[in-house]
Design an enzyme around this catalytic site. Sequence first.
Site, PDB file in Angstrom:
ATOM      1  N   HIS A 138      -9.361 -10.850 -15.865  1.00 39.28           N
ATOM      2  CA  HIS A 138      -8.589 -11.864 -17.360  1.00 39.28           C
ATOM      3  C   HIS A 138      -8.237 -11.576 -18.308  1.00 39.28           C
ATOM      4  O   HIS A 138      -7.409 -12.148 -19.241  1.00 39.28           O
ATOM      5  CB  HIS A 138      -9.192 -12.869 -16.942  1.00 39.28           C
ATOM      6  CG  HIS A 138      -8.795 -13.412 -15.930  1.00 39.28           C
ATOM      7  ND1 HIS A 138      -7.045 -14.201 -15.981  1.00 39.28           N
ATOM      8  CD2 HIS A 138      -9.240 -14.226 -14.295  1.00 39.28           C
ATOM      9  CE1 HIS A 138      -6.662 -14.599 -14.201  1.00 39.28           C
ATOM     10  NE2 HIS A 138      -7.422 -14.571 -13.330  1.00 39.28           N
TER      11      HIS A 138
ATOM     12  N   CYS B 177       6.084  -3.587 -11.056  1.00 39.81           N
ATOM     13  CA  CYS B 177       5.553  -3.900 -12.427  1.00 39.81           C
ATOM     14  C   CYS B 177       3.205  -3.987 -12.510  1.00 39.81           C
ATOM     15  O   CYS B 177       3.426  -3.298 -11.623  1.00 39.81           O
ATOM     16  CB  CYS B 177       5.314  -6.084 -12.561  1.00 39.81           C
ATOM     17  SG  CYS B 177       4.767  -6.916 -10.991  1.00 39.81           S
TER      18      CYS B 177
ATOM     19  N   GLU C  60       1.720  -4.620  -2.765  1.00 37.01           N
ATOM     20  CA  GLU C  60       0.834  -4.506  -3.541  1.00 37.01           C
ATOM     21  C   GLU C  60      -0.212  -4.289  -2.762  1.00 37.01           C
ATOM     22  O   GLU C  60      -1.655  -4.357  -2.850  1.00 37.01           O
ATOM     23  CB  GLU C  60       0.188  -5.694  -4.370  1.00 37.01           C
ATOM     24  CG  GLU C  60       0.527  -6.971  -4.073  1.00 37.01           C
ATOM     25  CD  GLU C  60       0.499  -7.779  -4.826  1.00 37.01           C
ATOM     26  OE1 GLU C  60      -0.347  -7.436  -6.299  1.00 37.01           O
ATOM     27  OE2 GLU C  60       0.527  -9.364  -4.823  1.00 37.01           O
TER      28      GLU C  60
ATOM     29  N   ASP D 221      -3.083  -3.344  -8.177  1.00 33.42           N
ATOM     30  CA  ASP D 221      -3.255  -4.801  -6.639  1.00 33.42           C
ATOM     31  C   ASP D 221      -3.229  -3.180  -5.757  1.00 33.42           C
ATOM     32  O   ASP D 221      -4.681  -2.445  -5.035  1.00 33.42           O
ATOM     33  CB  ASP D 221      -3.502  -5.477  -5.672  1.00 33.42           C
ATOM     34  CG  ASP D 221      -4.504  -7.039  -6.638  1.00 33.42           C
ATOM     35  OD1 ASP D 221      -5.338  -6.388  -6.944  1.00 33.42           O
ATOM     36  OD2 ASP D 221      -3.708  -8.209  -6.315  1.00 33.42           O
TER      37      ASP D 221
END
Lengths: 578, 98
Positions: free
Chosen positions: A191, A502, A431, A455
């Site tokens: 994060h 992305c 992903e 991921d």
Amino acid sequence: MQKLQGIAVSPGVAMGEALVMDNEGFRIPRRFVARDAVEHELERLDQAIRAAGEEIDANRQAVSRELGDQYGAVFSAHLQMLRDPALRIELDEMIRQRHYSPEYAVSRALRRYAKVFQSIESSYLAERVNDIFDIEKRLLRNLLGRRREELSQVISPVVVLAHNLTPSETANLNREFVRGFATEIGGPGSHTAIVAEGMEIPAVVGTGPFLTDVSGGDLVIIDGDLGLVILQPDEETIARYRHEAAEHVSRATQLEALKELPAETADGVRIELFGNIEFPHEVRHCVERGSDGIGLYRTEFLYLGAASEPDEAVHYEAYASVMNEMHDRPVIIRTCDLGADKVSHDAEETRNPTLGLRSIRLSLKNLPLFRVQLRALVRASALGDLRIMFPLISTLLELRQAKMVLADVMEDLDEEGVKFNHQLPVGMMVEVPAAVLMIDHFVDEVDFLSIGTNDLTQYTLAADRSNKDVAGLYSSADPAVLRLIRMAITAADLKQVPVNICGQMSGNSLYTLLLLGLGLRRLSVPPSTIPEIKMVCRTVTIPQCQRVADHVMTLENSRDIKNYLRDELKKVVPQLVS
Amino acid sequence: MANGTFSRTVVVTNPQGVHARPADMFVKLASQYESKIEVIKDGERVDGKSILAMLTLAAVEGTTLKLEGTGPDAEAAVAALAELVLRDFDENEPLTNK
């Protein structure tokens, strides 16, 4: 000077006063006191020592009474340390001669002792280190009193140093004054990394322990390009970084000139450059850099920053503000991608959270929560080109369930007479390797795909990017990952389903030639990287990229691939390769 | 009374060395005397009235320490402190029960 190597997760360099966050959230205020305030500050210090001493003595008496004198003896040693005359002389000197604030002096002096104890190869002192920290905390608590500040009340520029910032801590930060982050643990995709990227400030994570070596107010440099954290830098280092900062500004000015120009290859193929955002206010960063749309609006922070679950109005307000700012440009909004532990406090702890109940799985299991978000999304679709994206789809059944809930929500809104876009495009994140292997089926049921490389890499290589011991396995440039990406693109092209990419990979100019060569025409990147990626796009031709991609696909490991890509990028845009 | 310097060399014999409690006792005793007390280990010299400094010596079992006192009551101070070390900081008694 002390240099620590960590993982660079958000580029740039920040230099500033340290704000050290420990588990009590302490911020140690400014380091200097005015000359005429010295006596007053010393008096404050003595009061704090007295008060802390009384506390320890009260503990000693209580423990002695309940457990016996030998246990109380520990506190007697504590008291002795607190009242140590040598320490008091040292503090006096720091405050009187160097004009340190008592808080800073206490932290500085005690951490030095802690460091000495730590360096002694004898286990009997290990416990003493904790005693020292305990005394430091006690003194600081007394010194700061009610002035103890929360992170949200930071009022001067700082670099934030922490063991690991929790999502709620980062969400509540006063962004205006935070210049950079460094954390002891974490990896790309943590994060801290995502928030730093969103704020466009440098960040380094996974440095290993260093917080005990630094005091609040120390000068610290965070080098988000090289992944370095430099504590108490020497003059030469400071000068070098100042110089680099100046150069950085001049390069940014150069890239700024590209703002109005489209991302079009030298042979005239238009590439769509979208921005990834976390917060509505980041739309500005995208628009300023001439992005073609929002390719990934992560909605997790609606859940994390808040004390309670956000209601429909909160969702709608966030989405509407993004839609209004983007006018008619596309905005792809991803539904909640959180783990169960982040949403509900009473969720059971799972041993393997990345393989557990998270993301779309959580949404499908908690339909009321999911429906609130979907209702707000559908309503916001009346405001512009909103597209919905489901994360972490593993099976066709999951996709169909999610679409069914969406259809149901639309039906309700229709009945309520609410206006929205009935044709609003629905897509999915690619992903999970299982989804790639079944991609020829998925393409028949979605309007677009978006490949999430973070991921996808972690699940393909079975390696947690935040685990230092296996982080070496984690590479988006691994040939296995690239094959999966190519599979997805080929299947999507066959059915003419738009495909986007992305994740960290798309925002790294090292991979731009490869990604265009693999057939991608839409890249979603962190806003700060838009100019750089655009520069690469405008310099190359598609056949050139295809040659690069063809060669990459013959290579056997990520190191060779990265080296080759670096060489190729150097040939076309040398200024981007250091 | 003359201001003299007195010193004595002792060996730490309690199994746990000069950890927090013994250091606490040592400093408390040293602080009762007016003289300056210093403790020397391998040429490293620290203030015997500072527990933090004493702990940094990391005097484990078998360490040789030189106790040095300077001042009006130095002789008595050094004698009392040496005695404390030689008594194993009064830690030996519970050990016989182990």
